[in-house]
Structure formats: structure tokens, C-alpha cells
Design a protein around this motif. Structure first.
Motif, PDB file in Angstrom:
ATOM      1  N   LEU A  25      98.296 111.591 103.559  1.00 58.68           N
ATOM      2  CA  LEU A  25      98.030 111.335 102.132  1.00 58.68           C
ATOM      3  C   LEU A  25      97.589 112.619 101.438  1.00 58.68           C
ATOM      4  N   LEU A  28     100.471 114.857 100.832  1.00 55.36           N
ATOM      5  CA  LEU A  28     101.313 114.392  99.720  1.00 55.36           C
ATOM      6  C   LEU A  28     100.656 114.636  98.368  1.00 55.36           C
ATOM      7  N   PHE A  30      97.524 113.395  97.373  1.00 52.28           N
ATOM      8  CA  PHE A  30      96.536 112.404  96.936  1.00 52.28           C
ATOM      9  C   PHE A  30      95.138 112.987  97.145  1.00 52.28           C
ATOM     10  N   GLU A  35      87.481 108.402 104.270  1.00 52.18           N
ATOM     11  CA  GLU A  35      87.869 107.915 105.593  1.00 52.18           C
ATOM     12  C   GLU A  35      88.980 106.865 105.495  1.00 52.18           C
ATOM     13  N   VAL A  36      89.930 106.943 106.427  1.00 56.06           N
ATOM     14  CA  VAL A  36      90.996 105.951 106.523  1.00 56.06           C
ATOM     15  C   VAL A  36      90.951 105.374 107.938  1.00 56.06           C
ATOM     16  N   ARG A  37      90.960 104.056 108.048  1.00 57.77           N
ATOM     17  CA  ARG A  37      90.951 103.404 109.364  1.00 57.77           C
ATOM     18  C   ARG A  37      92.121 102.431 109.408  1.00 57.77           C
ATOM     19  N   GLN A  38      92.819 102.419 110.526  1.00 58.84           N
ATOM     20  CA  GLN A  38      93.959 101.518 110.631  1.00 58.84           C
ATOM     21  C   GLN A  38      93.720 100.462 111.705  1.00 58.84           C
ATOM     22  N   GLY A  39      94.054  99.248 111.388  1.00 59.16           N
ATOM     23  CA  GLY A  39      93.914  98.163 112.355  1.00 59.16           C
ATOM     24  C   GLY A  39      95.125  97.257 112.321  1.00 59.16           C
TER      25      GLY A  39
ATOM     26  N   HIS B   6      96.991  95.430 103.225  1.00 62.39           N
ATOM     27  CA  HIS B   6      97.737  94.726 104.269  1.00 62.39           C
ATOM     28  C   HIS B   6      99.205  95.090 104.154  1.00 62.39           C
ATOM     29  N   THR B   8     102.731  93.934 105.763  1.00 65.41           N
ATOM     30  CA  THR B   8     103.329  92.903 106.617  1.00 65.41           C
ATOM     31  C   THR B   8     104.838  92.933 106.457  1.00 65.41           C
ATOM     32  N   ILE B  42      94.976  98.639 106.604  1.00 62.75           N
ATOM     33  CA  ILE B  42      94.463  99.991 106.402  1.00 62.75           C
ATOM     34  C   ILE B  42      93.246  99.911 105.490  1.00 62.75           C
ATOM     35  N   ILE B  44      90.518 102.049 103.430  1.00 69.22           N
ATOM     36  CA  ILE B  44      90.560 103.388 102.862  1.00 69.22           C
ATOM     37  C   ILE B  44      89.406 103.574 101.875  1.00 69.22           C
ATOM     38  N   SER B  57      96.689 104.247  92.187  1.00 69.15           N
ATOM     39  CA  SER B  57      96.822 105.290  93.201  1.00 69.15           C
ATOM     40  C   SER B  57      97.182 104.682  94.566  1.00 69.15           C
ATOM     41  N   GLU B  60     100.769 103.670  94.666  1.00 70.92           N
ATOM     42  CA  GLU B  60     101.647 104.828  94.895  1.00 70.92           C
ATOM     43  C   GLU B  60     101.610 105.268  96.366  1.00 70.92           C
ATOM     44  N   MET B  61     100.417 105.214  96.979  1.00 73.44           N
ATOM     45  CA  MET B  61     100.319 105.546  98.418  1.00 73.44           C
ATOM     46  C   MET B  61     101.184 104.610  99.254  1.00 73.44           C
ATOM     47  N   ARG B  64     104.937 105.438  98.649  1.00 73.36           N
ATOM     48  CA  ARG B  64     105.410 106.734  99.136  1.00 73.36           C
ATOM     49  C   ARG B  64     105.202 106.936 100.624  1.00 73.36           C
ATOM     50  N   LEU B  65     104.184 106.301 101.217  1.00 73.91           N
ATOM     51  CA  LEU B  65     103.877 106.598 102.617  1.00 73.91           C
ATOM     52  C   LEU B  65     103.605 105.367 103.476  1.00 73.91           C
ATOM     53  N   LEU B  66     102.736 104.483 102.984  1.00 75.56           N
ATOM     54  CA  LEU B  66     102.154 103.502 103.909  1.00 75.56           C
ATOM     55  C   LEU B  66     103.108 102.380 104.295  1.00 75.56           C
ATOM     56  N   GLU B  75      99.874  94.619 100.094  1.00 73.76           N
ATOM     57  CA  GLU B  75      98.926  93.816  99.323  1.00 73.76           C
ATOM     58  C   GLU B  75      97.645  94.641  99.266  1.00 73.76           C
TER      59      GLU B  75
END
Lengths: 80, 80
Positions: A25, A28, A30, A35-39, B6, B8, B42, B44, B57, B60-61, B64-66, B75
Motif C-alpha cells: 500500500l 502504491l 497510500f 498497522e495492517v493485519r490479515q486473517g 472482508h 470474499t 484485513i 487496517i 481511501s 481505492e485500496m 487497486r490491491l486488496l 466490504e
């Protein structure tokens, strides 16, 4: 009955996937991303109609299969 | 400001991970388990304090990426 389960790394456990997302991010452009956490999120359909029994069954699924409780927390929401 | 996203798979897109989880649950003896779908969550942290700008923002993330918007839905929830 439907449920949504969130499985997230416990606080303090290193999260390389989340870090990679945070760095991507930033790369790109941003700004102001902390902090970013993924689950994981698991949506599950159950034949069970009793909320108490459904929740108990989901808890057991998390303990036995879905979550690694050494490093992960889980959170169960019955969504109807 | 914190947010939870989220990601999915769209309805109708094959979900082999979810299928594998469903089969593993059946193999462990859990009865009455219907469809299982697995996605990503995720969490954030943003420096932005305006909810409208934060949401824009994050959208857009996601675009473009997630998320891969061909096969995935996203969501956005602002969690405070």
C-alpha cells in the motif's frame, strides 16, 4: 443457521502477510497507513437451528480444525 | 481510524479452500454442515480521521490491491 467466523493472529504474533500488504500500500502511494493485519473469514451454513448448540458446535470446530489456538484467536458470529 | 475489510469470493465462484474445510469438518464427524466459504479479513489502521475520506481511501485500496474484483467482493467497515 449461518455463521461467520473470524480467525486472526493473536496480538504480538508476527504477521508477514499483513506487513507485505502494508508495504505494498505504501509503495502504491497510500499515505497514513499504520498497522495492517490479515486473517481468515469463514462463512458456514449449519443445519442446527438452536443458537446455543450451533455456537457450541462452531467453537468445537474452531478448537479442533479451523484455528491454531497457539497463535490464533477466533470469534464466532451467528448471522441468521 | 481503524477499519476491517472482508474480501470474499463472489457468489458462484468455485471455492476449493472452503470445500476442503467442509470436507475436513465432515471427516471429523461434524454433521449438518452445509456450504463453507473462506475469505480474507484485513484489519487496517489509518491516520485519516474523516470517515468519508477513510472509506474512499479504503475503497481505492481494495480496487487497486486488496481484492481481485473479477472474482472477489469486498466490504468495508469502519470500526472506530
Amino acid at each position: 443457521m449461518r455463521a461467520r467466523i473470524h480467525i486472526t493472529l493473536k496480538h504480538g504474533v508476527l504477521d508477514p502477510q499483513g506487513k507485505a500488504v502494508g508495504q505494498a500500500l505504501a509503495a502504491l502511494g497510500f499515505a497514513g497507513v499504520g498497522e495492517v493485519r490479515q486473517g481468515k473469514v469463514i462463512d458456514i451454513e449449519l443445519a442446527e437451528t438452536d443458537p446455543g448448540r450451533a455456537r457450541e458446535s462452531l467453537r468445537e470446530m474452531c478448537e479442533r480444525l479451523l484455528a491454531n489456538t497457539v497463535i490464533e484467536d477466533y470469534e464466532i458470529d451467528l448471522t441468521g
